[in-house]
Design a protein around this motif. Structure first.
Motif, short mmCIF file in Angstrom:
data_model
loop_
_atom_site.label_atom_id
_atom_site.label_comp_id
_atom_site.label_asym_id
_atom_site.label_seq_id
_atom_site.Cartn_x
_atom_site.Cartn_y
_atom_site.Cartn_z
N VAL A 23 0.87 -1.17 0.00
CA VAL A 23 0.00 0.00 0.00
C VAL A 23 0.91 1.22 0.00
O VAL A 23 1.76 1.38 0.88
N SER A 24 0.72 2.07 -0.99
CA SER A 24 1.51 3.29 -1.12
C SER A 24 0.98 4.35 -0.17
O SER A 24 -0.24 4.58 -0.09
N GLY A 25 1.88 5.01 0.53
CA GLY A 25 1.47 6.11 1.40
C GLY A 25 1.09 7.35 0.63
O GLY A 25 0.38 8.21 1.13
N SER A 26 1.53 7.44 -0.63
CA SER A 26 1.21 8.64 -1.41
C SER A 26 -0.18 8.59 -2.04
O SER A 26 -0.85 9.61 -2.12
N ASP A 27 -0.61 7.39 -2.48
CA ASP A 27 -1.95 7.34 -3.08
C ASP A 27 -2.91 6.40 -2.35
O ASP A 27 -4.09 6.36 -2.68
N SER A 42 5.34 6.15 4.09
CA SER A 42 5.78 5.90 2.72
C SER A 42 5.10 4.70 2.10
O SER A 42 4.57 4.77 1.00
N TYR A 43 5.13 3.57 2.80
CA TYR A 43 4.50 2.36 2.28
C TYR A 43 4.25 1.38 3.41
O TYR A 43 4.82 1.49 4.49
N HIS A 44 3.41 0.43 3.11
CA HIS A 44 3.07 -0.65 4.06
C HIS A 44 3.09 -1.94 3.26
O HIS A 44 2.41 -2.04 2.24
N ILE A 45 3.90 -2.90 3.70
CA ILE A 45 3.91 -4.18 3.01
C ILE A 45 3.51 -5.29 3.98
O ILE A 45 3.86 -5.25 5.16
N LYS A 46 2.75 -6.23 3.45
CA LYS A 46 2.38 -7.44 4.20
C LYS A 46 2.83 -8.62 3.35
O LYS A 46 2.50 -8.72 2.17
N VAL A 47 3.60 -9.51 3.98
CA VAL A 47 4.15 -10.67 3.30
C VAL A 47 3.32 -11.89 3.71
O VAL A 47 3.08 -12.11 4.89
N TYR A 48 2.90 -12.65 2.71
CA TYR A 48 2.00 -13.79 2.94
C TYR A 48 2.62 -15.11 2.54
O TYR A 48 3.33 -15.20 1.54
N GLU A 49 2.29 -16.12 3.33
CA GLU A 49 2.45 -17.52 2.94
C GLU A 49 1.04 -18.07 2.96
O GLU A 49 0.42 -18.18 4.03
#
Length: 150
Positions: free
Chosen positions: A51-55, A92-99
């Motif tokens: 997820v971008s923090g800018s948009d 700035s951004y949010h990342i979620k890593v999935y298995e």
């Protein structure tokens, strides 16, 4: 004599408490690699949500080559637990890593990095590299509606 014995015990307990506190501080403040937070095999990662923090739009990364680029950067990154800095607006951004359907790693980059809601600082060169890799990959992906940080 009885009073001196209590004093020695009290001083000994204080010294032990100070040593334990210092060792705990050393443990939590040392630099750590991604394996501290994610010890599984990176090839098991199915997707990364970005997820971008800018948009505020969600992009889902599933291509093996793209996942490998991101995990390569994360595997070289070092994180140091730090006190939370002054409050700031935005991120700035949010990342979620999935298995599969399970989130195995969650990183929010704002005023420092938040991993599982704990504040860390990633070394500057790796933070910039990760940002550039994510920007390159997500530029070619369709974006879903704005979702914000979840």
């Amino acid at each position: 004599m009885h009073r001196n014995k209590k004093l020695y015990i009290a001083i000994s307990l204080v010294i032990i408490a100070v040593i334990v506190a210092y060792l705990t501080y050393l443990y939590w403040s040392r630099e750590q690699t991604i394996t501290r937070f994610y010890s599984n095999d990176p090839s098991k990662i199915d997707k990364i949500e970005y997820v971008s923090g800018s948009d505020g739009r969600l992009r889902t990364i599933t291509a093996s080559a793209d996942l490998n680029k991101i995990t390569a950067v994360l595997s070289t990154a070092t994180f140091k637990r730090t006190p939370k800095g002054p409050d700031s607006t935005g991120w700035s951004y949010h990342i979620k890593v999935y298995e599969g359907n399970e989130i195995v790693f969650d990183l929010l980059q704002g005023n420092g990095e938040f991993i599982d809601d704990v504040h860390y600082t990633m070394s500057t060169s790796e933070r910039d590299t990760l940002y550039d890799v994510l920007a390159e990959i997500t530029a070619k992906l369709p974006a879903k509606e704005e979702v914000g940080v979840q």
